[in-house]
Every structure is written in C-alpha cells, then in structure tokens.
Motif scaffolding. Sequence first.
Motif, PDB file in Angstrom:
ATOM      1  N   PRO A   1       0.548   2.923  -8.542  1.00  0.00           N
ATOM      2  CA  PRO A   1       1.365   3.219  -7.227  1.00  0.00           C
ATOM      3  C   PRO A   1       1.531   1.903  -6.588  1.00  0.00           C
ATOM      4  O   PRO A   1       0.806   0.926  -6.209  1.00  0.00           O
ATOM      5  CB  PRO A   1       0.631   4.136  -6.397  1.00  0.00           C
ATOM      6  CG  PRO A   1      -0.300   4.736  -7.556  1.00  0.00           C
ATOM      7  CD  PRO A   1      -0.611   3.892  -8.564  1.00  0.00           C
ATOM      8  N   LEU A   2       2.995   1.748  -6.053  1.00  0.00           N
ATOM      9  CA  LEU A   2       3.422   0.903  -5.145  1.00  0.00           C
ATOM     10  C   LEU A   2       2.652   0.799  -4.029  1.00  0.00           C
ATOM     11  O   LEU A   2       1.981  -0.086  -3.353  1.00  0.00           O
ATOM     12  CB  LEU A   2       4.796   0.693  -5.161  1.00  0.00           C
ATOM     13  CG  LEU A   2       5.093  -0.650  -4.345  1.00  0.00           C
ATOM     14  CD1 LEU A   2       5.073  -1.909  -4.467  1.00  0.00           C
ATOM     15  CD2 LEU A   2       6.996  -0.545  -4.132  1.00  0.00           C
TER      16      LEU A   2
ATOM     17  N   TYR B   1       4.807  -6.108   3.057  1.00  0.00           N
ATOM     18  CA  TYR B   1       3.714  -5.278   2.394  1.00  0.00           C
ATOM     19  C   TYR B   1       2.931  -5.587   1.176  1.00  0.00           C
ATOM     20  O   TYR B   1       1.607  -5.648   1.190  1.00  0.00           O
ATOM     21  CB  TYR B   1       4.291  -3.784   2.363  1.00  0.00           C
ATOM     22  CG  TYR B   1       3.392  -2.826   1.439  1.00  0.00           C
ATOM     23  CD1 TYR B   1       2.080  -2.590   1.954  1.00  0.00           C
ATOM     24  CD2 TYR B   1       3.638  -2.598   0.015  1.00  0.00           C
ATOM     25  CE1 TYR B   1       1.243  -1.599   1.302  1.00  0.00           C
ATOM     26  CE2 TYR B   1       3.034  -1.624  -0.589  1.00  0.00           C
ATOM     27  CZ  TYR B   1       1.647  -1.439  -0.223  1.00  0.00           C
ATOM     28  OH  TYR B   1       0.803  -0.659  -1.029  1.00  0.00           O
ATOM     29  N   ALA B   2       3.797  -5.888   0.315  1.00  0.00           N
ATOM     30  CA  ALA B   2       3.179  -6.443  -1.021  1.00  0.00           C
ATOM     31  C   ALA B   2       2.350  -7.649  -0.722  1.00  0.00           C
ATOM     32  O   ALA B   2       1.228  -7.903  -1.737  1.00  0.00           O
ATOM     33  CB  ALA B   2       4.257  -6.794  -2.099  1.00  0.00           C
TER      34      ALA B   2
ATOM     35  N   TRP C   1      -5.009  -4.792  -2.622  1.00  0.00           N
ATOM     36  CA  TRP C   1      -5.202  -4.269  -4.136  1.00  0.00           C
ATOM     37  C   TRP C   1      -4.085  -5.002  -4.962  1.00  0.00           C
ATOM     38  O   TRP C   1      -3.018  -5.055  -4.503  1.00  0.00           O
ATOM     39  CB  TRP C   1      -5.351  -2.792  -3.948  1.00  0.00           C
ATOM     40  CG  TRP C   1      -6.534  -2.314  -3.674  1.00  0.00           C
ATOM     41  CD1 TRP C   1      -7.777  -2.196  -4.313  1.00  0.00           C
ATOM     42  CD2 TRP C   1      -6.663  -1.648  -2.515  1.00  0.00           C
ATOM     43  NE1 TRP C   1      -8.581  -1.574  -3.384  1.00  0.00           N
ATOM     44  CE2 TRP C   1      -8.137  -1.302  -2.271  1.00  0.00           C
ATOM     45  CE3 TRP C   1      -5.746  -1.368  -1.266  1.00  0.00           C
ATOM     46  CZ2 TRP C   1      -8.561  -0.492  -1.159  1.00  0.00           C
ATOM     47  CZ3 TRP C   1      -6.292  -0.819  -0.018  1.00  0.00           C
ATOM     48  CH2 TRP C   1      -7.512  -0.315  -0.186  1.00  0.00           C
ATOM     49  N   PRO C   2      -4.512  -5.342  -5.998  1.00  0.00           N
ATOM     50  CA  PRO C   2      -3.361  -5.892  -7.042  1.00  0.00           C
ATOM     51  C   PRO C   2      -2.475  -4.708  -7.187  1.00  0.00           C
ATOM     52  O   PRO C   2      -2.847  -3.654  -7.698  1.00  0.00           O
ATOM     53  CB  PRO C   2      -4.102  -6.188  -8.164  1.00  0.00           C
ATOM     54  CG  PRO C   2      -5.319  -5.516  -8.292  1.00  0.00           C
ATOM     55  CD  PRO C   2      -5.855  -5.214  -6.655  1.00  0.00           C
ATOM     56  N   LEU C   3      -1.089  -5.050  -7.475  1.00  0.00           N
ATOM     57  CA  LEU C   3      -0.097  -4.075  -7.407  1.00  0.00           C
ATOM     58  C   LEU C   3       0.259  -4.096  -8.916  1.00  0.00           C
ATOM     59  O   LEU C   3       1.288  -4.739  -9.396  1.00  0.00           O
ATOM     60  CB  LEU C   3       1.065  -4.313  -6.642  1.00  0.00           C
ATOM     61  CG  LEU C   3       0.785  -4.195  -4.904  1.00  0.00           C
ATOM     62  CD1 LEU C   3       1.987  -4.530  -4.355  1.00  0.00           C
ATOM     63  CD2 LEU C   3       0.333  -2.657  -4.807  1.00  0.00           C
TER      64      LEU C   3
ATOM     65  N   GLY D   1      -7.291   2.615  -1.793  1.00  0.00           N
ATOM     66  CA  GLY D   1      -6.827   2.293  -2.841  1.00  0.00           C
ATOM     67  C   GLY D   1      -6.005   3.123  -3.824  1.00  0.00           C
ATOM     68  O   GLY D   1      -5.333   2.522  -4.718  1.00  0.00           O
ATOM     69  N   GLY D   2      -6.123   4.283  -3.765  1.00  0.00           N
ATOM     70  CA  GLY D   2      -5.241   5.123  -4.478  1.00  0.00           C
ATOM     71  C   GLY D   2      -3.899   5.258  -3.875  1.00  0.00           C
ATOM     72  O   GLY D   2      -3.323   4.751  -2.853  1.00  0.00           O
TER      73      GLY D   2
END
Length: 300
Positions: A211-212, A198-199, A204-206, A218-219
């Motif tokens: 939030p992971l 998933y990562a 979006w950059p984590l 994006g929220g």
Amino acid sequence: MQGPAFEFSIYLAQQRRRSIHTVRAYRSAAERFVAFLTDHWGAVVDRASLARVEAADLRAYLASRVVGVGERTKGLSNASAARELSAVRAFLAWANDEGAAPTFKGPRVKKGVPRPISPLDAVALAAEVAEESEEPWVGARDWAVLLLLYGAGLRIGEALALAGAALPLGETLVVTGKRTKTRIVPLLPEVRAAIEDYAGRVPWPLERDQPLFRGVRGGGLSAGVVRVKVQRARGKLGLSDRTTPHALRHSFATHLLGRGADLRALQELLGHASLSSTQVYTQVDAAHLMDVYRNAHPRA
C-alpha cells in the motif's frame, strides 16, 4: 456451513467481479433471507427451492426486517430496506440461473442530492486533519489522501488501494475503481507535491506491491481512520455532519460542473459506469445555485 448464500458470494466475486464490500453485504442479505425462509416454510432451503419464492414471501420478509424483532433490532429505514430488497432480488436471479425474480415493489426512497462544500472549506478540512497529527509524516499522509479525494475525485477506497507502484508520479494517475475497472485521472501539481512530500517522510519503504498510504504500524491505512479524523475536524470547523471523505469527491464533481465541465468527461473522471450516475451532479449544481439565490436576493 456452505449453502446457497455462500455459493452466491463465490459467484459475485469470481464471475461478476464485485468488490469485497458488495460481496460481503450481498452474502449477509442472502443469509438473512435463507434463515427467514427456513423458519417461514419450516423446511431446509437450498438453491432449487428458491425458485418457488413468491412476491408474498418477499413481502413477509421485508415486513419482518422493517418492523424489527426483539429489543436489539430497531428495523430498517426505507433506504436500507430498498438495498436489502435489491440484494435479495439479485440472489433470487442467481438461484434461477439469471432468471427473473418475483415482482415486488419495495419502499419508496427519496433520492438524496449530495451537498458539496466550498473549495476553501475543502482545503481547510484537509489542513485541520493534517495539523492534528502528532507525527509529521502522518500529517503529510492525511493531507495527501484528502487532496486526492478533492483534487482528483477519488473514492476513499480507491485512494487507499493505491500501491507503491504508482511512484514516481507523473501528470496522471491510474486508478482502479469499482468492478476492478481502471481509469486515468489527471494530477494537479498541488496533489502530486503532497503525495511526493508524504512519500519522502513515511518511515517504511514504499514497495511496488505494498500500500502507498500506511497506517502508524506500517500496514495499509484504514478508511475508518480517515473518516474518524474528518469527523473530528469538521466539528472544529463547524461544517455539516454530511461533510465526509466522500463529500470531497462530490465537491470535486460539482465544482468541475460549475466551471463548465462536460458530463461525459466528468463521467470518465469519476469512473461511473453510466451517465445517469453522473447526472445527479446537475441537481447538485442547481441546488447550490438556489442556495446562492436565497442567500443573496433581497426578496428571497
């Protein structure tokens, strides 16, 4: 308008470090109780006047809540009434500077026993939720979240509270549970691989303080979104209405206990404050055994 219910909520949040959900629920109950007393006594209610609340007042309030007033109010179930009474008692104890609240026996509530689902059904549920997602990264996200619930025994709120700081993953994960208590849970290779997949897909950059698990805009991912997806998937798979995200946590605990896990170790893994909360799973395991017996024994 600030009043005793508002002051009570500040106390719960700052001194007792209760979750925002508990604070919200207890403040609402306190506001309802103050509104009832204002009408019941015909006078303004402040913290000092709460000291004269008697059992008869509690009985009258609970009766008004259970019976319900008006067309839109259907009244409370026994379980909801018991939770309401618990919140009001905590409110009165606070008003009395942690003194005793009036003694009043609330409605009897039959303690429900969680019903686990099988390992195959748990995986099938997660797969069904993931496969219905149009975006590959969303499917990877849903798969990872549900595997965390079943593979690590997290509450849905705990999983969604994880931040980017959890990356890179190791063999264990630090989880913040109720009352901001932290615990360490082991990560199965399959769970770790799902999160890493998933990562690698999320658009979006984590960042460490973000939030992971992200929503489509994006929220932070909402627990409500996960619950709705599970509800749809369980219908397609023919699973019980009791198959919720939290049922995956129940299944995690029950399956570990069935494989010989120690209750104290299970308590640590689940983040229960007391062993009594964990002991319910001995009832779950016994209930499962009875189901197997009834289905398999020729004379059952």
